[in-house]
Design an enzyme around this catalytic site. Structure first.
Site, mmCIF file in Angstrom:
data_model
loop_
_atom_site.group_PDB
_atom_site.id
_atom_site.type_symbol
_atom_site.label_atom_id
_atom_site.label_comp_id
_atom_site.label_asym_id
_atom_site.label_seq_id
_atom_site.Cartn_x
_atom_site.Cartn_y
_atom_site.Cartn_z
ATOM 1 N N HIS A 110 -32.327 -28.155 -12.148
ATOM 2 C CA HIS A 110 -31.828 -29.238 -11.282
ATOM 3 C C HIS A 110 -30.687 -30.018 -11.932
ATOM 4 O O HIS A 110 -30.090 -30.880 -11.288
ATOM 5 C CB HIS A 110 -32.966 -30.151 -10.807
ATOM 6 C CG HIS A 110 -33.404 -31.207 -11.769
ATOM 7 N ND1 HIS A 110 -34.501 -31.068 -12.581
ATOM 8 C CD2 HIS A 110 -32.913 -32.435 -12.037
ATOM 9 C CE1 HIS A 110 -34.659 -32.174 -13.308
ATOM 10 N NE2 HIS A 110 -33.699 -33.015 -12.990
ATOM 11 N N ASP A 132 -37.810 -24.652 -12.767
ATOM 12 C CA ASP A 132 -36.768 -25.625 -13.126
ATOM 13 C C ASP A 132 -36.248 -25.379 -14.543
ATOM 14 O O ASP A 132 -36.490 -26.171 -15.451
ATOM 15 C CB ASP A 132 -37.323 -27.049 -12.961
ATOM 16 C CG ASP A 132 -36.224 -28.095 -12.888
ATOM 17 O OD1 ASP A 132 -35.036 -27.704 -12.855
ATOM 18 O OD2 ASP A 132 -36.553 -29.297 -12.879
ATOM 19 N N GLN A 187 -35.252 -40.809 -15.847
ATOM 20 C CA GLN A 187 -33.978 -40.258 -15.375
ATOM 21 C C GLN A 187 -32.989 -40.106 -16.542
ATOM 22 O O GLN A 187 -32.781 -41.048 -17.308
ATOM 23 C CB GLN A 187 -33.373 -41.140 -14.277
ATOM 24 C CG GLN A 187 -33.811 -40.721 -12.876
ATOM 25 C CD GLN A 187 -35.305 -40.688 -12.679
ATOM 26 O OE1 GLN A 187 -35.991 -41.595 -13.085
ATOM 27 N NE2 GLN A 187 -35.816 -39.626 -12.071
ATOM 28 N N GLY A 188 -32.408 -38.930 -16.648
ATOM 29 C CA GLY A 188 -31.473 -38.659 -17.730
ATOM 30 C C GLY A 188 -32.116 -37.902 -18.890
ATOM 31 O O GLY A 188 -31.420 -37.399 -19.764
ATOM 32 N N ASP A 189 -33.436 -37.852 -18.900
ATOM 33 C CA ASP A 189 -34.141 -37.035 -19.892
ATOM 34 C C ASP A 189 -34.300 -35.609 -19.398
ATOM 35 O O ASP A 189 -34.629 -34.704 -20.182
ATOM 36 C CB ASP A 189 -35.529 -37.614 -20.188
ATOM 37 C CG ASP A 189 -35.457 -38.937 -20.926
ATOM 38 O OD1 ASP A 189 -34.589 -39.080 -21.810
ATOM 39 O OD2 ASP A 189 -36.264 -39.834 -20.616
ATOM 40 N N SER A 190 -34.093 -35.401 -18.116
ATOM 41 C CA SER A 190 -34.253 -34.073 -17.518
ATOM 42 C C SER A 190 -33.541 -33.005 -18.311
ATOM 43 O O SER A 190 -32.426 -33.210 -18.793
ATOM 44 C CB SER A 190 -33.659 -34.048 -16.116
ATOM 45 O OG SER A 190 -34.583 -34.521 -15.199
HETATM 46 N N1 ARG Z 1 -35.587 -35.753 -12.743
HETATM 47 C C1 ARG Z 1 -35.322 -36.647 -13.829
HETATM 48 C C2 ARG Z 1 -33.931 -36.402 -14.378
HETATM 49 O O1 ARG Z 1 -33.139 -35.824 -13.678
HETATM 50 C C3 ARG Z 1 -36.408 -36.629 -14.861
HETATM 51 C C4 ARG Z 1 -37.550 -37.391 -14.386
HETATM 52 C C5 ARG Z 1 -38.702 -37.371 -15.294
HETATM 53 N N2 ARG Z 1 -39.607 -38.293 -14.704
HETATM 54 C C6 ARG Z 1 -40.810 -38.585 -15.195
HETATM 55 N N3 ARG Z 1 -41.503 -39.515 -14.608
HETATM 56 N N4 ARG Z 1 -41.278 -37.967 -16.239
HETATM 57 O O2 ARG Z 1 -33.549 -36.901 -15.408
#
Ligand code: ARG
Length: 257
Positions: free
Chosen positions: A73, A118, A203-206
């Site tokens: 993603h 993913d 967000q941003g750790d993905s």
């Molecule tokens: N989708 C998020 C990203 O793009 C990562 C989210 C992780 N969320 C969580 N609650 N662990 O960075």
């Protein structure tokens, strides 16, 4: 959680942390102290030498000196792509000693459609001379306590971080995780977090790794930061790509890059 809502949230998250910061899902309580990742601490220089920051606002790990493993993603498809910059070798993204290398190709997991699968690979223009992170090839390490690291938000709607942050999160069983997320794909996803919340990726750790020590004491990657409902909320664990499920697909894909 309703499937459609979480799907929407996932797409929303992928659109970027800047957008998210502007329209946060839900403001944190005023008492929430800014904490790393969420609820973590700073990583030491060299502690996780294979950690990579990607310019679209994701994390990643060095699978080989010239290939970064990240989340599907985080990328928009497969093919030649010179638009991504990987930053490595530093905990401080603003350090003058940061190693910055451009991408040449992206390979998004075959069949990726927004649920499960993913993972993605990014080929770099030059190899980076740093240790790589082995990926789990069996389910042997899909339990216990995991470490996560990243430069993502330190709370829901929080800003991206200059310094690499780390935290530890316990394994959550598929059965328990299913209670939070009926759309969970147990064979492709792995959950981690505390029942009481407070510590999580955000967000941003993905795309960044979730890892632990193997039987020899070496770090091994078991997950890829994927999604969750908000960040660090009680009863909503973080969801990670189950690396062992895709290990052979990842290795054969890497061999084609
Ligand atoms: N989708 C998020 C990203 O793009 C990562 C989210 C992780 N969320 C969580 N609650 N662990 O960075």
């Amino acid at each position: 959680m309703k499937k459609t809502l979480v799907r929407a949230l996932k797409r929303f998250a992928a659109a970027g942390a800047v957008v998210l910061a502007a329209v946060s899902l839900q403001p944190p309580p005023a008492s929430a102290a800014p904490a790393p990742i969420v609820g973590g601490t700073r990583a030491a220089q060299g502690e996780f030498p294979w950690m990579v920051r990607l310019s679209m606002g994701c994390g990643g790990s060095l699978l080989t000196p010239q290939i970064v493993l990240t989340a599907a993603h985080c990328v928009s498809g497969s093919g030649n792509n010179t638009s991504i910059t990987a930053t490595a070798g530093v905990v401080d993204l603003q350090s003058t000693s940061a190693i910055k290398v451009r991408s040449t190709k992206v390979l998004q997991a075959p069949g990726y459609n927004g649920s499960g699968k993913d993972w993605a690979l990014i080929k770099l223009a030059q190899p980076i001379n740093l240790p790589t992170l082995n990926i789990a090839t069996t389910t042997a390490y899909n339990s216990g306590t995991f470490t996560v690291a990243g430069w993502g938000a330190n709370r829901e709607g929080g800003s991206q971080q200059r310094y690499l942050l780390k935290a530890q999160v316990p394994f959550v069983s598929d059965a328990t995780c299913k209670q939070a997320y009926d759309e969970l794909i147990p064979s492709e996803e792995l959950c981690a977090g505390y029942t009481s919340g407070g510590v999580d990726t955000c967000q941003g750790d993905s795309g960044g790794p979730m890892f632990r020590r193997d039987a020899n004491g070496a770090w091994i990657q078991v997950g890829i930061v994927s999604w969750g409902y908000g960040c660090a909320r009680p009863n909503y664990p973080g969801v990670y790509t189950e690396v062992s499920t895709f290990a052979s697909a990842i290795k054969s894909a890497a061999a084609t890059l």
